[in-house]
Motif scaffolding. Structure first.
Motif, mmCIF file in Angstrom:
data_model
loop_
_atom_site.group_PDB
_atom_site.id
_atom_site.type_symbol
_atom_site.label_atom_id
_atom_site.label_comp_id
_atom_site.label_asym_id
_atom_site.label_seq_id
_atom_site.Cartn_x
_atom_site.Cartn_y
_atom_site.Cartn_z
ATOM 1 N N GLU A 47 5.273 -3.063 8.168
ATOM 2 C CA GLU A 47 3.900 -2.775 7.824
ATOM 3 C C GLU A 47 3.665 -3.035 6.348
ATOM 4 N N VAL A 48 2.520 -3.615 6.038
ATOM 5 C CA VAL A 48 2.178 -3.942 4.657
ATOM 6 C C VAL A 48 1.166 -2.956 4.096
ATOM 7 N N THR A 57 -4.781 4.159 3.489
ATOM 8 C CA THR A 57 -3.860 5.226 3.845
ATOM 9 C C THR A 57 -2.395 4.852 3.665
ATOM 10 N N PHE A 58 -2.123 3.556 3.456
ATOM 11 C CA PHE A 58 -0.726 3.160 3.308
ATOM 12 C C PHE A 58 -0.612 1.818 2.604
ATOM 13 N N TYR A 59 0.326 1.761 1.667
ATOM 14 C CA TYR A 59 0.825 0.518 1.101
ATOM 15 C C TYR A 59 2.349 0.587 1.137
ATOM 16 N N PHE A 67 -0.876 -6.120 -3.896
ATOM 17 C CA PHE A 67 -1.757 -6.396 -2.761
ATOM 18 C C PHE A 67 -2.839 -5.335 -2.677
ATOM 19 N N THR A 68 -4.007 -5.735 -2.185
ATOM 20 C CA THR A 68 -5.109 -4.806 -1.974
ATOM 21 C C THR A 68 -5.719 -5.039 -0.606
ATOM 22 N N ILE A 69 -5.784 -3.986 0.177
ATOM 23 C CA ILE A 69 -6.426 -4.052 1.490
ATOM 24 C C ILE A 69 -7.853 -3.551 1.349
#
Length: 125
Positions: A47-48, A57-59, A67-69
């Motif tokens: 998972e990224v 909620t997660f990196y 990285f940016t979601i």
């Protein structure tokens, strides 16, 4: 069931950037949890990043700060901005989504997710 289509992958030199997109259709909702995974040749899927509504909620540790979601709910599109890429980031990148019910219950496991077909990212050093 949601249909997911990733795009934006490609080849880039180390230190470069890419932005991945994931267009969602079908049974989608802004309340869905959505996320990015990746799988390198010979390795397991990892998972990224993950986002719930507009909250990240997660990196994964290996992408923090690089990285940016994000998501555009009006466009039903998920993004992954990837900066400072290195050779270890080379992988097939997949987006995934959970149902609102599973998301509310915190159920986020691969067999329960809807998946896209993936987009290849290749980073040369």
């Amino acid at each position: 069931q949601a249909q997911l289509v990733e795009s934006g992958g490609g080849s880039v030199q180390a230190g470069g950037s890419l932005r991945l997109s994931c267009a969602a259709s079908g049974d989608t909702s802004s309340s869905h949890c959505m996320g990015w995974f990746r799988q390198a040749p010979g390795k397991g899927r990892e998972e990224v990043a993950r986002i719930n509504r507009d909250t990240v909620t997660f990196y994964a540790d290996f992408v923090k700060g690089r990285f940016t979601i994000s998501r555009d709910s009006a466009k039903n599109t998920l993004y992954l901005q990837m900066n400072s890429l290195n050779a270890e980031d080379t992988a097939m990148y997949y987006c995934a989504t959970a149902t609102p019910q599973d998301c509310a219950l915190g159920l986020w496991s691969a067999p329960r997710l809807d998946w896209g077909q993936g987009t290849q990212v290749t980073v040369s050093s």
